[in-house]
Scaffold this motif. Structure first.
Motif, PDB file in Angstrom:
ATOM      1  N   CYS A 147       0.858  -1.187   0.000  1.00 40.10           N
ATOM      2  CA  CYS A 147       0.000   0.000   0.000  1.00 40.10           C
ATOM      3  C   CYS A 147       0.890   1.232   0.000  1.00 40.10           C
ATOM      4  CB  CYS A 147      -0.914   0.008   1.218  1.00 40.10           C
ATOM      5  SG  CYS A 147      -2.060  -1.369   1.245  1.00 40.10           S
ATOM      6  N   SER A 176       0.868   5.374  -0.687  1.00 45.08           N
ATOM      7  CA  SER A 176       0.007   6.545  -0.810  1.00 45.08           C
ATOM      8  C   SER A 176       0.298   7.299  -2.101  1.00 45.08           C
ATOM      9  CB  SER A 176       0.211   7.478   0.379  1.00 45.08           C
ATOM     10  OG  SER A 176      -0.557   8.654   0.190  1.00 45.08           O
ATOM     11  N   LEU A 190      -0.787  -1.319  -4.418  1.00 45.92           N
ATOM     12  CA  LEU A 190      -2.020  -0.562  -4.244  1.00 45.92           C
ATOM     13  C   LEU A 190      -1.647   0.901  -4.035  1.00 45.92           C
ATOM     14  CD1 LEU A 190      -4.062  -2.798  -1.764  1.00 45.92           C
ATOM     15  CD2 LEU A 190      -4.101  -2.791  -4.252  1.00 45.92           C
ATOM     16  N   THR A 229      -2.903   4.031  -2.910  1.00 46.57           N
ATOM     17  CA  THR A 229      -4.047   4.444  -2.102  1.00 46.57           C
ATOM     18  C   THR A 229      -4.323   5.941  -2.262  1.00 46.57           C
ATOM     19  OG1 THR A 229      -2.689   4.895  -0.150  1.00 46.57           O
ATOM     20  CG2 THR A 229      -3.523   2.641  -0.416  1.00 46.57           C
ATOM     21  N   LYS A 230      -5.490   6.337  -1.802  1.00 47.92           N
ATOM     22  CA  LYS A 230      -5.914   7.745  -1.835  1.00 47.92           C
ATOM     23  C   LYS A 230      -5.936   8.289  -3.268  1.00 47.92           C
ATOM     24  CE  LYS A 230      -4.126   8.552   2.774  1.00 47.92           C
ATOM     25  NZ  LYS A 230      -3.299   9.386   3.625  1.00 47.92           N
ATOM     26  N   SER A 273      -9.344   3.948  -3.763  1.00 45.20           N
ATOM     27  CA  SER A 273      -9.777   4.994  -2.847  1.00 45.20           C
ATOM     28  C   SER A 273     -10.946   4.434  -2.055  1.00 45.20           C
ATOM     29  CB  SER A 273     -10.224   6.232  -3.622  1.00 45.20           C
ATOM     30  OG  SER A 273     -10.889   7.129  -2.763  1.00 45.20           O
TER      31      SER A 273
END
Length: 97
Positions: free
Chosen positions: A15, A17, A49, A51-52, A79
């Motif tokens: 993960c 960001s 992944l 994220t956000k 998200s």
């Protein structure tokens, strides 16, 4: 303890960001930590992944995704507020079992 636990998993989900200024650098930091703990971890299948994804524009996200795809990585932009992206990821993960 955490790294000892993931030695038993068949797949690693990273993960990262999408807020990061350098997602590739962040990915390599994690990879180096894994390698230092146990080099065998770097041989496991990986899924990235980002994220956000809602915090970046569509063209920015495509660029980030393509950077990982050029490195032959499976990558998803997700998200928590985008049900379609979460469903797509869930469907993909379900297909792995």
């Amino acid at each position: 303890k955490f790294l000892r636990h993931i030695t038993r998993t068949p797949i690693l989900l990273h993960c990262i960001s999408s807020e990061s200024e350098d997602t590739i650098r962040d990915y390599h930091i994690v990879r180096n930590e894994l390698k230092e703990y146990n080099a065998e971890l770097t041989k496991k299948r990986e899924i990235i992944l980002l994220t956000k994804a809602d915090l970046r524009g569509e063209s920015e996200m495509k660029k980030m995704i393509n950077v990982f795809k050029r490195r032959k990585k499976e990558v998803f932009a997700v998200s928590l507020i985008d049900d379609d992206k979460i469903k797509k990821l869930r469907t993909f993960l379900s297909s792995l079992s």
